[in-house]
Design an enzyme around this catalytic site. Structure first.
Site: not given
Ligand SMILES: Cc1cc2nc3c(=O)[nH]c(=O)nc-3n(C[C@H](O)[C@H](O)[C@H](O)COP(=O)(O)OP(=O)(O)OC[C@H]3O[C@@H](n4cnc5c(N)ncnc54)[C@H](O)[C@@H]3O)c2cc1C
Length: 396
Positions: A128, A131, A246
Site C-alpha cells: 500500500q 504515506s 484497514e
C-alpha cells in the site's frame, strides 16, 4: 448481535476445524532474523495457497472471483478457528484485508477479474503506497505525481513506510493527478506493477532488526490508464474506503496472533520463575494475565459487533477506529506484561541460545510500538471518533 451459530455456520465451523486439524503445520513459528525474512514469507505464501486451494480463502468474497461467497459471520468463524488451531497467518495481508475489498467495492469487472483471484491464491502480493515523507496522518499532502500521457499515467515521486514493499508484486498507490489541486481534491488511486521500469524499492531497517517496510521511489513509471481504481480525481474517497477496511478488519487477523501468544504466555508463566516460584503463582502477574485475557475477549466481541454492523451496511464505518485504538493499545499492554512474566528472557533476541521461543517475545515487544502508528495513529483515530462518532467539532 446473536452469538449463537446457525446450523449452517456450525457446519462451516466443523468442516473448517477438521481441515485445520489435518493441515496446520506443527512447529512453524520461526525466528525473526533478517536473513530468515524471505524464507518465512515464502512459507506463509505456500500456506496461503494451500488454504485457498482447499476453498477457505476469501470467505466472504464473491465466488466468481475465487472467494467462497459466504457470510461475514463465517469470515469471523474462519479467523477464530485459525486462532484456535494455532495456524500460520496468510501471507498476502494487505491484499486480503485492504486492496481486495477496495477492488470489490469500486473496481470494474475487468479489474475484479484481473486481480482478485491472484490476491486470494497469493500469486500476487500487494503493498500500500499511501504515506509520503510529508504526508502521513494527513494524506491531503500527497505529492507523488501522476501525469496523463496518452493512454498512460507517468508517475514520479516518493512513498515511505511501505509494508511488504520488498516482496510485493503490486502497489495500491495514491497519487496527485491534478497538479493544480489542493488537499483531498485531485488525488487518484492507481494500481502499479512493482516490476515496472522506474520503480526503486529501498528497505528500511526497523528496531526489530527486520526491514519489513520500505521507501519506494517512482521515476517516470508508466502505468496504463485502465489501472486507475475508482474515478480519476476521486482517489481520496477510494483511499478512505481502504483505510476504513484497514481499521475495521486488520484487527481480526491480529486476534489470531494475540490469542496464540496469550495461551503461550500462560503456559510459560507456569515454568518461568519469579522470586523463587512460578510466575503463575505471583499475585500481580495473575491479575495482569487475567486483565489481558479479558481485553482479548473484549476485542473478539467488539470484532463480532463490527462485523455484524458491516454485514448490515456493506461498508465499514468510523467505528472501526475504536477497534483500531483498542487492539493496538491492548497489544502494547500485553507485550509489556510478557516482559514482566519472562523477566530477563524477554530481552533475548533470535539466535541467542537461551532465548525462549527463539526471541519471539523481544521481537513482539519492539514491533508493538508501531501498532499505534500504522493504519493511522491513535491520535488520528481519536480525532475520527470525536468528530464522526461523537459529533464533536473538528480539531484542525
Ligand atoms: C509498522 C508500520 C507500517 C506501516 N505501513 C504502511 C504502509 O504499508 N503503507 C503506507 O502508506 N504507510 C504505512 N505506514 C505509515 C503510517 O500510516 C504513518 O506512519 C502514519 O499514518 C503517521 O504518519 P507520519 O509517520 O507521517 O506521522 P505524522 O503524520 O507526521 O504525525 C506525527 C505525530 O503527530 C500526530 N498528529 C498528526 N496530525 C495530528 C492531528 N491532526 N491531531 C493530533 N495529532 C496529530 C500523530 O499522531 C503523530 O504522533 C506504516 C507505519 C508503520 C509504523
Amino acid at each position: 448481535m446473536d452469538l449463537s451459530l446457525t446450523p449452517q455456520e456450525t457446519k462451516f465451523r466443523d468442516g473448517l476445524r477438521a481441515w485445520l486439524q489435518a493441515n496446520v503445520p506443527s512447529d512453524w513459528e520461526s525466528g525473526r532474523n533478517e536473513d530468515e525474512m524471505l524464507e518465512r514469507f515464502n512459507f506463509l505464501r505456500v500456506w496461503q495457497k494451500k488454504v485457498y486451494e482447499a476453498g477457505w480463502a476469501g470467505i466472504s468474497w464473491p465466488k466468481e472471483y475465487g472467494g467462497r461467497g459466504a457470510t461475514l459471520m463465517e469470515q469471523v468463524i474462519f479467523v477464530e478457528e485459525m486462532a484456535r488451531a494455532g495456524a500460520p497467518p496468510l501471507a498476502n495481508t494487505l491484499g486480503l484485508s485492504l486492496v481486495g475489498p477496495t477492488i470489490i467495492n469500486v473496481g470494474t469487472d475487468a479489474q475484479k477479474k484481473r486481480y482478485l483471484q491472484k490476491i486470494l491464491n497469493a500469486d500476487e502480493i500487494w503493498c500500500q503506497g499511501f504515506s509520503e515523507p510529508n504526508a502521513g496522518s494527513d494524506l491531503a499532502g500527497v505529492r507523488t505525481e501522476a501525469r496523463l500521457d496518452g493512454d498512460h499515467y507517468i508517475i514520479n515521486g516518493q512513498k515511505v513506510w511501505n509494508s511488504y514493499g520488498w516482496v510485493a508484486d503490486w502497489c495500491a498507490l495514491v497519487t496527485r493527478s491534478d497538479p493544480q489541486s489542493q488537499k483531498h481534491d485531485g488525488l487518484t488511486y492507481i494500481l502499479v506493477d512493482m516490476k515496472s521500469p522506474g520503480v526503486d524499492v529501498r528497505p528500511l531497517r526497523q528496531m526489530t532488526g527486520e526491514s519489513e517496510f520500505c521507501e519506494l521511489f517512482f521515476h517516470n513509471v508508466r502505468v496504463p490508464v485502465e489501472n486507475v481504481l475508482g474515478k480519476v480525481g476521486q482517489g481520496w474517497k477510494v483511499a478512505l474506503g481502504t483505510l476504513a477496511h484497514e481499521r475495521a478488519t486488520l484487527g481480526s487477523g491480529m486476534q489470531i496472533v494475540f490469542k496464540r501468544q496469550f495461551d503461550r504466555l500462560v503456559e510459560l508463566s507456569r515454568s518461568v520463575t519469579r522470586n523463587g516460584r512460578p510466575a503463575s503463582e505471583d499475585p500481580v502477574i495473575r491479575q495482569k494475565l487475567a486483565q489481558s485475557y479479558a481485553e482479548i475477549e473484549i476485542m473478539r466481541l467488539n470484532q463480532m459487533r463490527a462485523i455484524t454492523r458491516l454485514s448490515q451496511s456493506g461498508l465499514p464505518g468510523p467505528e472501526g477506529s475504536i477497534q483500531k485504538i483498542f487492539w493496538s493499545e491492548l497489544n502494547q499492554r500485553f507485550q509489556q506484561i510478557a516482559t514482566e512474566v519472562l523477566g530477563p528472557y524477554a530481552q533475548l533476541t533470535a539466535g541467542n541460545g537461551h532465548a525462549i521461543d527463539d526471541g519471539q517475545w523481544a521481537y513482539s515487544y519492539l514491533r508493538t510500538r508501531g501498532n499505534t502508528i500504522e493504519a493511522g495513529t491513535s491520535e488520528i483515530q481519536r480525532n475520527i471518533v470525536g468528530h464522526f462518532v461523537l459529533g464533536l467539532p473538528k480539531s484542525y
